[in-house]
Write an enzyme that holds these catalytic residues in place. Structure first.
Site, PDB file in Angstrom:
ATOM      1  N   HIS A  54      45.913  35.644  35.736  1.00  0.00           N
ATOM      2  CA  HIS A  54      47.021  36.604  35.880  1.00  0.00           C
ATOM      3  C   HIS A  54      47.108  37.046  37.332  1.00  0.00           C
ATOM      4  O   HIS A  54      46.278  36.672  38.161  1.00  0.00           O
ATOM      5  CB  HIS A  54      46.878  37.785  34.914  1.00  0.00           C
ATOM      6  CG  HIS A  54      45.715  38.704  35.187  1.00  0.00           C
ATOM      7  ND1 HIS A  54      44.402  38.312  35.026  1.00  0.00           N
ATOM      8  CD2 HIS A  54      45.670  39.995  35.614  1.00  0.00           C
ATOM      9  CE1 HIS A  54      43.614  39.318  35.326  1.00  0.00           C
ATOM     10  NE2 HIS A  54      44.346  40.351  35.700  1.00  0.00           N
ATOM     11  N   HIS A  56      46.910  39.889  39.159  1.00  0.00           N
ATOM     12  CA  HIS A  56      46.262  41.003  39.855  1.00  0.00           C
ATOM     13  C   HIS A  56      45.447  40.518  41.058  1.00  0.00           C
ATOM     14  O   HIS A  56      44.817  39.458  41.013  1.00  0.00           O
ATOM     15  CB  HIS A  56      45.376  41.804  38.895  1.00  0.00           C
ATOM     16  CG  HIS A  56      46.173  42.612  37.917  1.00  0.00           C
ATOM     17  ND1 HIS A  56      45.668  43.057  36.718  1.00  0.00           N
ATOM     18  CD2 HIS A  56      47.450  43.072  37.986  1.00  0.00           C
ATOM     19  CE1 HIS A  56      46.594  43.749  36.079  1.00  0.00           C
ATOM     20  NE2 HIS A  56      47.699  43.774  36.819  1.00  0.00           N
ATOM     21  N   ASP A  58      42.648  41.257  42.404  1.00  0.00           N
ATOM     22  CA  ASP A  58      41.215  40.948  42.290  1.00  0.00           C
ATOM     23  C   ASP A  58      40.986  39.595  41.605  1.00  0.00           C
ATOM     24  O   ASP A  58      39.839  39.153  41.465  1.00  0.00           O
ATOM     25  CB  ASP A  58      40.454  42.075  41.563  1.00  0.00           C
ATOM     26  CG  ASP A  58      40.913  42.309  40.141  1.00  0.00           C
ATOM     27  OD1 ASP A  58      42.139  42.403  39.917  1.00  0.00           O
ATOM     28  OD2 ASP A  58      40.046  42.402  39.244  1.00  0.00           O
ATOM     29  N   HIS A  59      42.072  38.919  41.225  1.00  0.00           N
ATOM     30  CA  HIS A  59      41.967  37.586  40.600  1.00  0.00           C
ATOM     31  C   HIS A  59      42.591  36.481  41.456  1.00  0.00           C
ATOM     32  O   HIS A  59      42.227  35.319  41.307  1.00  0.00           O
ATOM     33  CB  HIS A  59      42.605  37.611  39.208  1.00  0.00           C
ATOM     34  CG  HIS A  59      41.932  38.583  38.282  1.00  0.00           C
ATOM     35  ND1 HIS A  59      41.115  38.198  37.249  1.00  0.00           N
ATOM     36  CD2 HIS A  59      41.916  39.942  38.284  1.00  0.00           C
ATOM     37  CE1 HIS A  59      40.628  39.272  36.646  1.00  0.00           C
ATOM     38  NE2 HIS A  59      41.103  40.348  37.258  1.00  0.00           N
ATOM     39  N   HIS A 113      47.383  42.426  28.715  1.00  0.00           N
ATOM     40  CA  HIS A 113      46.949  43.038  29.976  1.00  0.00           C
ATOM     41  C   HIS A 113      48.087  42.891  30.997  1.00  0.00           C
ATOM     42  O   HIS A 113      48.468  43.852  31.671  1.00  0.00           O
ATOM     43  CB  HIS A 113      45.672  42.355  30.449  1.00  0.00           C
ATOM     44  CG  HIS A 113      45.125  42.858  31.743  1.00  0.00           C
ATOM     45  ND1 HIS A 113      44.596  44.114  31.893  1.00  0.00           N
ATOM     46  CD2 HIS A 113      45.020  42.267  32.956  1.00  0.00           C
ATOM     47  CE1 HIS A 113      44.190  44.269  33.146  1.00  0.00           C
ATOM     48  NE2 HIS A 113      44.447  43.160  33.813  1.00  0.00           N
ATOM     49  N   ASP A 130      41.142  38.989  32.109  1.00  0.00           N
ATOM     50  CA  ASP A 130      41.039  40.398  31.723  1.00  0.00           C
ATOM     51  C   ASP A 130      41.588  40.648  30.326  1.00  0.00           C
ATOM     52  O   ASP A 130      42.054  41.754  30.025  1.00  0.00           O
ATOM     53  CB  ASP A 130      41.791  41.290  32.725  1.00  0.00           C
ATOM     54  CG  ASP A 130      41.054  41.418  34.054  1.00  0.00           C
ATOM     55  OD1 ASP A 130      39.936  40.887  34.195  1.00  0.00           O
ATOM     56  OD2 ASP A 130      41.619  42.067  34.962  1.00  0.00           O
ATOM     57  N   HIS A 168      35.087  40.447  34.452  1.00  0.00           N
ATOM     58  CA  HIS A 168      34.428  41.670  34.945  1.00  0.00           C
ATOM     59  C   HIS A 168      33.116  41.925  34.217  1.00  0.00           C
ATOM     60  O   HIS A 168      32.994  41.631  33.029  1.00  0.00           O
ATOM     61  CB  HIS A 168      35.328  42.900  34.753  1.00  0.00           C
ATOM     62  CG  HIS A 168      36.531  42.927  35.642  1.00  0.00           C
ATOM     63  ND1 HIS A 168      36.513  43.478  36.899  1.00  0.00           N
ATOM     64  CD2 HIS A 168      37.783  42.455  35.454  1.00  0.00           C
ATOM     65  CE1 HIS A 168      37.718  43.356  37.449  1.00  0.00           C
ATOM     66  NE2 HIS A 168      38.513  42.735  36.598  1.00  0.00           N
TER      67      HIS A 168
HETATM   68 FE    FE Z   1      40.630  42.331  36.959  1.00  0.00          FE
HETATM   69 ZN    ZN Z   2      43.640  42.426  35.804  1.00  0.00          ZN
END
Ligand code: FE
Ligand code: ZN
Length: 266
Positions: A54, A56, A58-59, A113, A130, A168
């Protein structure tokens, strides 16, 4: 060829998953390029594919840098989202036949998410981003409880020995919450003890197995009497549907505080 899995820690609690055959590697959700480049160099691996679950940061934040150093690497990601450098747009239902490393991956649509969130399943590994966490699930940023529950149910149909590779390290916090909504579950207390022990040694709690998640993860147990009763105590209607149980439990988790994690846009 045998595949080897590595969890590359990134930021405070992300894992970038690296799967390799001794020569070529795929990486999932490289939010940061540095740990990936270090691992590729130290293991003497070529980068064969980048998978994004996805959009985001942090990905996907490390994809552009990885492409500069490994130009031409295919980038797979959800069609419905903005993924830097994406070369193959996916919406779920596809089968990816990668050659380097050699693996076939089923692409699973797992909205909730985010609206285009994908999972990748193959060779016994599930890269679920996530959507599913160790004893938890992702927050509903762009989807409804019904969507997330359906996504989790589709993952729960995979074999019990599936290795669940979440993005995570939230397991310990999730266990603390899970015990408040499913306190009589002996598998849950056993998992807490085991997870405390591995985390004390600094070892990732992941991958877990789908069988363990089905036995302990409250978000996969919304159809059990224990979770129904717990949701009713928290305001769900009597005789609640699974989606009503899920909505109440997810909402309770949103405001549950044990530590700093799972508070940002994970
Ligand atoms: Fe994340
Ligand atoms: Zn995420």
């Amino acid at each position: 060829m045998t595949l080897t899995l590595r969890a590359l820690p990134a930021f405070t609690d992300n894992y970038i998953w690296l799967l390799h055959d001794g020569r070529h590697a795929l990486v999932v959700d490289p939010g940061d390029a540095a740990p990936v480049r270090e691992a590729l160099a130290s293991l003497d691996l070529q980068l064969g594919a980048i998978l994004a679950t996805h959009h985001h940061g942090d990905h996907v934040g490390g994809i552009a840098n990885l492409l500069r150093h490994h130009p031409g690497t295919p980038v797979f990601g959800p069609a419905a989202e903005t993924i830097p450098g994406r070369s193959v747009s996916l919406s779920g239902g596809e089968h990816l036949q990668l050659e380097h490393p050699g693996i076939t991956l089923a692409v699973l649509a797992t909205p909730g998410h985010t609206r285009g969130h994908l999972g990748y399943y193959g060779a016994g590994y599930l890269f679920c981003g996530d959507t599913l966490f160790g004893c938890g699930c992702g927050r509903l940023f762009e989807g409804s409880p019904a969507q997330m529950l359906a996504s989790l149910a589709s993952l729960a149909r995979l074999p019990d020995d599936t290795l669940v590779c979440c993005a995570h390290e939230y397991t310990l916090d999730n266990l603390a919450f899970a015990l408040t909504v499913d306190p009589e579950n002996a598998a849950l207390s056993a998992r807490l003890q085991a997870t405390r022990e591995v985390r004390r040694r600094g070892v990732p709690s992941l991958p877990s197995t789908l069988g363990l998640e089905k036995a302990t993860n409250p978000f996969l147990r919304c159809d059990t009497a224990a979770l129904r009763a717990s949701a009713v105590r928290r305001g769900a209607p009597s005789q609640p549907q699974a989606v009503e149980v899920f909505a109440v439990i997810r909402n309770a988790k949103d405001t549950f505080k044990v530590g700093p994690s799972d508070s940002g846009p994970a």
